[in-house]
Design a protein around this motif. Structure first.
Motif, PDB file in Angstrom:
ATOM      1  N   ALA A 104      18.932  29.519  22.311  1.00  0.00           N
ATOM      2  CA  ALA A 104      19.578  28.617  21.346  1.00  0.00           C
ATOM      3  C   ALA A 104      18.552  27.638  20.777  1.00  0.00           C
ATOM      4  N   LYS A 105      17.715  27.112  21.658  1.00  0.00           N
ATOM      5  CA  LYS A 105      16.681  26.146  21.231  1.00  0.00           C
ATOM      6  C   LYS A 105      15.728  26.801  20.220  1.00  0.00           C
ATOM      7  N   ARG A 108      17.397  27.363  16.904  1.00  0.00           N
ATOM      8  CA  ARG A 108      17.501  26.081  16.193  1.00  0.00           C
ATOM      9  C   ARG A 108      16.170  25.746  15.494  1.00  0.00           C
ATOM     10  N   GLU A 109      15.082  25.980  16.215  1.00  0.00           N
ATOM     11  CA  GLU A 109      13.760  25.724  15.613  1.00  0.00           C
ATOM     12  C   GLU A 109      13.540  26.623  14.396  1.00  0.00           C
ATOM     13  N   GLU A 142      15.505  25.043  11.612  1.00  0.00           N
ATOM     14  CA  GLU A 142      15.077  23.709  11.153  1.00  0.00           C
ATOM     15  C   GLU A 142      13.644  23.676  10.619  1.00  0.00           C
TER      16      GLU A 142
END
Ligand code: AMP
Ligand code: MG
Length: 269
Positions: free
Chosen positions: A178-179, A182-183, A186
């Motif tokens: 998930a992290k 997200r990166e 973004e």
């Protein structure tokens, strides 16, 4: 430094529960120590690759598998980038198309096996045919379930014919994925890596874990072992993969070939 080829090996026949593994495990090693050791390992790998190339009698096939965003591309970049490009060939395996679709699933794979003297790296591999293909029922169970044995036979044939096979499952947990997604959303420089299909695949996480566990249990063999790499920390992943590659290549006892003639008496004016 630890012998990761022992610590992270999937012992043939053993049953690994991925949920019980800590994807953030760093085996007590600090980031600073890992970074220093990685540099040493890359130097060792360069020498070993040179020997493999000089000997020209055997090849090494490195298989990389892992869920989306597990770090397959990053591993190629950080661990293999120090190697001499003349002796390395990276093959990414995507959704089969064209002639690939009109042949058995191992056809494209056999074509990409490294020639003697070379290191071949598979970014994804024939294991997709018991992973994505199984998870999405792209062929019936009666077909994919026979593939474990077929893959073992295929790999055995290769190892009997002087190709050493080393397989890495890069293991991240669901939060880490998930992290990283997200990166990718973004960070403008990472947008290109993100696809909506990756989000869809994430919904099948548990089915992928089941498929990985069966793959590890059925297809880790003494001559073609699987290693599970805790990969939440990229620096630990790079250290462990580079270290195992060094240990595997060292175990091959690579040697320079004999000089073609007695060179001692040759003189130049
Ligand atoms: P990537 O590695 O992100 O470029 O994505 C490649 C895609 O190809 C992944 O979604 C894989 O699951 C898919 N893929 C690779 N091999 C196969 C295969 N044999 N059958 C179906 N899909 C595959
Ligand atoms: Mg992808």
């Amino acid at each position: 430094m630890k012998q990761f080829s022992k610590e992270l090996l999937v012992r043939p026949g053993s049953r690994i529960k991925l949920d019980d593994l800590d994807a953030s495990d760093t085996h007590g090693i600090s980031k600073a120590a890992a970074v220093a050791q990685l540099a040493k390992n890359l130097d060792r790998l360069r020498v070993l690759q040179y020997l493999l190339y000089a000997e020209g009698q055997r090849s090494v096939l490195v298989v990389l598998q892992g869920i989306d965003a597990a770090g397959k591309d990053g591993t190629v970049q950080h661990v293999m980038s120090g190697l001499n490009p003349q002796g390395v060939r990276v093959t990414p395996f995507k959704v089969p198309e064209g002639a690939e679709k009109r042949h058995d699933y191992l056809w494209r794979v056999h074509h990409a096996v490294p020639e003697f003297g070379q290191i071949g790296i598979f970014n994804r591999s024939h294991y997709e045919d018991v992973l994505v293909v199984r998870v999405h029922s792209l062929v019936p169970k009666s077909v994919w379930s026979k593939r474990y044995g077929q893959i073992n036979d295929f790999e055995h044939m290769l190892t009997d014919n002087r190709t050493r096979i080393v397989k890495f499952l890069l293991y991240i947990d669901k939060e880490e994925q998930a992290k990283r997604f997200r990166e990718r959303i973004e960070d403008r420089a990472k947008n290109w890596k993100f696809s909506l299909a990756d989000l869809k695949e994430r919904e099948y996480w548990d089915q992928y874990i089941d498929a990985y566990e069966d793959m590890l249990r059925k297809c880790s063999k003494p001559s073609a072992p699987w290693y599970v790499i805790p990969a939440n920390h990229k620096w630990f992943r790079n250290l462990a993969v580079s270290q195992i590659l060094c240990e595997e290549l060292e175990a091959m006892s690579l040697k320079y070939p004999k000089p073609v003639a007695d060179l001692s008496g040759i003189k130049f004016e």
